[in-house]
Motif scaffolding. Structure first.
Motif, PDB file in Angstrom:
ATOM      1  N   MET A  83      41.678  33.849  45.259  1.00 21.26           N
ATOM      2  CA  MET A  83      40.930  35.101  45.366  1.00 21.26           C
ATOM      3  C   MET A  83      39.685  34.848  46.223  1.00 21.26           C
ATOM      4  SD  MET A  83      41.250  36.530  41.466  1.00 21.26           S
ATOM      5  CE  MET A  83      40.145  35.283  40.798  1.00 21.26           C
ATOM      6  N   ASN A  84      39.593  35.549  47.318  1.00 20.66           N
ATOM      7  CA  ASN A  84      38.469  35.385  48.241  1.00 20.66           C
ATOM      8  C   ASN A  84      37.631  36.654  48.289  1.00 20.66           C
ATOM      9  OD1 ASN A  84      39.470  32.804  48.956  1.00 20.66           O
ATOM     10  ND2 ASN A  84      40.768  33.699  50.547  1.00 20.66           N
ATOM     11  N   SER A  85      36.419  36.500  48.783  1.00 24.31           N
ATOM     12  CA  SER A  85      35.502  37.639  48.948  1.00 24.31           C
ATOM     13  C   SER A  85      35.449  38.487  47.686  1.00 24.31           C
ATOM     14  CB  SER A  85      35.948  38.495  50.144  1.00 24.31           C
ATOM     15  OG  SER A  85      35.989  37.727  51.328  1.00 24.31           O
ATOM     16  N   LEU A  86      35.218  37.823  46.579  1.00 23.28           N
ATOM     17  CA  LEU A  86      35.249  38.515  45.296  1.00 23.28           C
ATOM     18  C   LEU A  86      34.151  39.565  45.204  1.00 23.28           C
ATOM     19  CD1 LEU A  86      36.148  35.489  43.063  1.00 23.28           C
ATOM     20  CD2 LEU A  86      37.439  37.610  43.203  1.00 23.28           C
ATOM     21  N   LYS A  87      34.485  40.637  44.493  1.00 27.43           N
ATOM     22  CA  LYS A  87      33.583  41.764  44.302  1.00 27.43           C
ATOM     23  C   LYS A  87      33.343  41.966  42.812  1.00 27.43           C
ATOM     24  CE  LYS A  87      35.842  44.029  48.219  1.00 27.43           C
ATOM     25  NZ  LYS A  87      36.593  45.231  48.663  1.00 27.43           N
ATOM     26  N   PRO A  88      32.247  42.590  42.442  1.00 33.83           N
ATOM     27  CA  PRO A  88      32.019  42.849  41.008  1.00 33.83           C
ATOM     28  C   PRO A  88      33.180  43.599  40.360  1.00 33.83           C
ATOM     29  CG  PRO A  88      30.004  43.199  42.227  1.00 33.83           C
ATOM     30  CD  PRO A  88      31.075  42.953  43.248  1.00 33.83           C
ATOM     31  N   GLU A  89      33.846  44.462  41.100  1.00 30.75           N
ATOM     32  CA  GLU A  89      34.973  45.204  40.519  1.00 30.75           C
ATOM     33  C   GLU A  89      36.203  44.337  40.293  1.00 30.75           C
ATOM     34  OE1 GLU A  89      33.140  46.008  43.208  1.00 30.75           O
ATOM     35  OE2 GLU A  89      34.377  46.904  44.798  1.00 30.75           O
ATOM     36  N   ASP A  90      36.176  43.084  40.725  1.00 34.34           N
ATOM     37  CA  ASP A  90      37.250  42.151  40.404  1.00 34.34           C
ATOM     38  C   ASP A  90      37.060  41.513  39.028  1.00 34.34           C
ATOM     39  OD1 ASP A  90      37.128  41.110  43.823  1.00 34.34           O
ATOM     40  OD2 ASP A  90      38.649  42.404  42.900  1.00 34.34           O
ATOM     41  N   THR A  91      35.946  41.806  38.389  1.00 38.85           N
ATOM     42  CA  THR A  91      35.693  41.292  37.040  1.00 38.85           C
ATOM     43  C   THR A  91      36.767  41.786  36.092  1.00 38.85           C
ATOM     44  OG1 THR A  91      33.308  41.116  37.367  1.00 38.85           O
ATOM     45  CG2 THR A  91      34.104  41.353  35.095  1.00 38.85           C
ATOM     46  N   ALA A  92      37.446  40.837  35.432  1.00 39.83           N
ATOM     47  CA  ALA A  92      38.567  41.182  34.566  1.00 39.83           C
ATOM     48  C   ALA A  92      39.086  39.919  33.894  1.00 39.83           C
ATOM     49  CB  ALA A  92      39.692  41.833  35.368  1.00 39.83           C
ATOM     50  N   ILE A  93      39.963  40.129  32.942  1.00 37.19           N
ATOM     51  CA  ILE A  93      40.770  39.034  32.426  1.00 37.19           C
ATOM     52  C   ILE A  93      42.065  39.027  33.239  1.00 37.19           C
ATOM     53  CG2 ILE A  93      41.981  38.073  30.446  1.00 37.19           C
ATOM     54  CD1 ILE A  93      39.936  39.484  28.665  1.00 37.19           C
ATOM     55  N   TYR A  94      42.400  37.871  33.763  1.00 35.66           N
ATOM     56  CA  TYR A  94      43.580  37.731  34.610  1.00 35.66           C
ATOM     57  C   TYR A  94      44.689  37.045  33.818  1.00 35.66           C
ATOM     58  CZ  TYR A  94      40.995  39.272  38.684  1.00 35.66           C
ATOM     59  OH  TYR A  94      40.278  40.037  39.584  1.00 35.66           O
ATOM     60  N   TYR A  95      45.851  37.648  33.852  1.00 34.59           N
ATOM     61  CA  TYR A  95      47.014  37.161  33.125  1.00 34.59           C
ATOM     62  C   TYR A  95      48.129  36.812  34.104  1.00 34.59           C
ATOM     63  CZ  TYR A  95      44.836  39.677  29.217  1.00 34.59           C
ATOM     64  OH  TYR A  95      43.968  40.147  28.261  1.00 34.59           O
ATOM     65  N   CYS A  96      48.891  35.775  33.762  1.00 35.60           N
ATOM     66  CA  CYS A  96      50.142  35.560  34.472  1.00 35.60           C
ATOM     67  C   CYS A  96      51.297  35.841  33.521  1.00 35.60           C
ATOM     68  CB  CYS A  96      50.225  34.158  35.055  1.00 35.60           C
ATOM     69  SG  CYS A  96      50.276  32.799  33.881  1.00 35.60           S
ATOM     70  N   ALA A  97      52.434  36.160  34.102  1.00 39.96           N
ATOM     71  CA  ALA A  97      53.606  36.522  33.318  1.00 39.96           C
ATOM     72  C   ALA A  97      54.857  36.110  34.084  1.00 39.96           C
ATOM     73  CB  ALA A  97      53.616  38.022  33.049  1.00 39.96           C
ATOM     74  N   ALA A  98      55.897  35.756  33.352  1.00 40.12           N
ATOM     75  CA  ALA A  98      57.127  35.258  33.959  1.00 40.12           C
ATOM     76  C   ALA A  98      58.282  36.224  33.717  1.00 40.12           C
ATOM     77  CB  ALA A  98      57.470  33.879  33.400  1.00 40.12           C
ATOM     78  N   ASP A  99      59.133  36.301  34.722  1.00 36.13           N
ATOM     79  CA  ASP A  99      60.260  37.235  34.699  1.00 36.13           C
ATOM     80  C   ASP A  99      61.481  36.527  35.260  1.00 36.13           C
ATOM     81  OD1 ASP A  99      61.010  40.279  36.589  1.00 36.13           O
ATOM     82  OD2 ASP A  99      61.986  39.388  34.844  1.00 36.13           O
ATOM     83  N   ALA A 100      62.562  36.500  34.474  1.00 36.24           N
ATOM     84  CA  ALA A 100      63.770  35.796  34.904  1.00 36.24           C
ATOM     85  C   ALA A 100      64.682  36.661  35.772  1.00 36.24           C
ATOM     86  CB  ALA A 100      64.542  35.304  33.688  1.00 36.24           C
ATOM     87  N   ALA A 101      64.420  37.947  35.838  1.00 39.34           N
ATOM     88  CA  ALA A 101      65.336  38.853  36.519  1.00 39.34           C
ATOM     89  C   ALA A 101      64.932  39.080  37.967  1.00 39.34           C
ATOM     90  CB  ALA A 101      65.372  40.188  35.788  1.00 39.34           C
ATOM     91  N   VAL A 102      65.911  39.511  38.739  1.00 41.73           N
ATOM     92  CA  VAL A 102      65.644  39.991  40.090  1.00 41.73           C
ATOM     93  C   VAL A 102      65.309  41.469  39.980  1.00 41.73           C
ATOM     94  CG1 VAL A 102      66.620  40.378  42.383  1.00 41.73           C
ATOM     95  CG2 VAL A 102      67.203  38.292  41.094  1.00 41.73           C
ATOM     96  N   ARG A 103      64.196  41.864  40.538  1.00 44.99           N
ATOM     97  CA  ARG A 103      63.717  43.242  40.370  1.00 44.99           C
ATOM     98  C   ARG A 103      63.671  43.978  41.701  1.00 44.99           C
ATOM     99  NH1 ARG A 103      63.707  44.215  34.868  1.00 44.99           N
ATOM    100  NH2 ARG A 103      62.943  42.337  33.818  1.00 44.99           N
ATOM    101  N   ARG A 104      63.858  45.270  41.594  1.00 43.11           N
ATOM    102  CA  ARG A 104      63.597  46.107  42.756  1.00 43.11           C
ATOM    103  C   ARG A 104      62.087  46.141  42.999  1.00 43.11           C
ATOM    104  NH1 ARG A 104      66.179  51.669  41.015  1.00 43.11           N
ATOM    105  NH2 ARG A 104      64.769  51.198  39.291  1.00 43.11           N
ATOM    106  N   ALA A 105      61.722  46.412  44.205  1.00 47.34           N
ATOM    107  CA  ALA A 105      60.300  46.409  44.560  1.00 47.34           C
ATOM    108  C   ALA A 105      59.503  47.368  43.680  1.00 47.34           C
ATOM    109  CB  ALA A 105      60.134  46.765  46.030  1.00 47.34           C
ATOM    110  N   ASN A 106      60.108  48.485  43.301  1.00 44.69           N
ATOM    111  CA  ASN A 106      59.392  49.467  42.474  1.00 44.69           C
ATOM    112  C   ASN A 106      59.125  48.974  41.066  1.00 44.69           C
ATOM    113  OD1 ASN A 106      59.365  51.243  44.594  1.00 44.69           O
ATOM    114  ND2 ASN A 106      61.060  52.493  43.849  1.00 44.69           N
TER     115      ASN A 106
END
Length: 127
Positions: A83-106
């Motif tokens: 994450m570059n050029s961070l802004k105050p509005e980037d303040t958050a809790i960041y989560y990662c998550a895993a997905d075994a399926a192939v998904r459509r872009a939507n």
């Protein structure tokens, strides 16, 4: 035990950079797509980015393009969010998550597309 652990969060100033890490265990990490989401105070969780196992398919939320970069190291079971050029509005809790399926872009930005979640790492950007 299947587990994702996010690290790398902290307190930074506007304009600074951070690299978050998401390390997986208990799963064949290279077979999963991994997404990043964030939840700002008082707001709903929102999609940030997603990378498939081969890194051949990457998606970003429109508002993150250009400042955030997702990458992965399957040998070390780790996905990164630079994450570059961070802004105050980037303040958050960041989560990662895993997905075994192939998904459509939507579908890549939908929380219910992901089976395994980490507990998050807090990022605070001061002005």
């Amino acid at each position: 035990q299947v587990q994702l652990v996010e690290t790398g969060g902290g307190l930074v100033q506007a304009g600074d950079s951070l690299r978050l890490s998401c390390e997986g265990s208990g799963l064949t990490f290279g077979m999963y797509a991994v997404g990043w989401f964030r939840q700002a105070p008082g707001k709903e969780r929102e999609f940030v980015a997603r990378i498939r196992w081969s890194a051949g398919s990457i998606h970003y939320a429109d508002s993150m393009k250009g400042r955030f970069t997702v990458s992965r190291d399957n040998d070390n079971n780790t996905v990164y969010l630079q994450m570059n050029s961070l802004k105050p509005e980037d303040t958050a809790i960041y989560y990662c998550a895993a997905d075994a399926a192939v998904r459509r872009a939507n579908d890549v930005a939908l929380e219910h597309s992901y089976e395994v979640w980490g507990t998050g790492t807090r990022v605070t950007v001061s002005s």
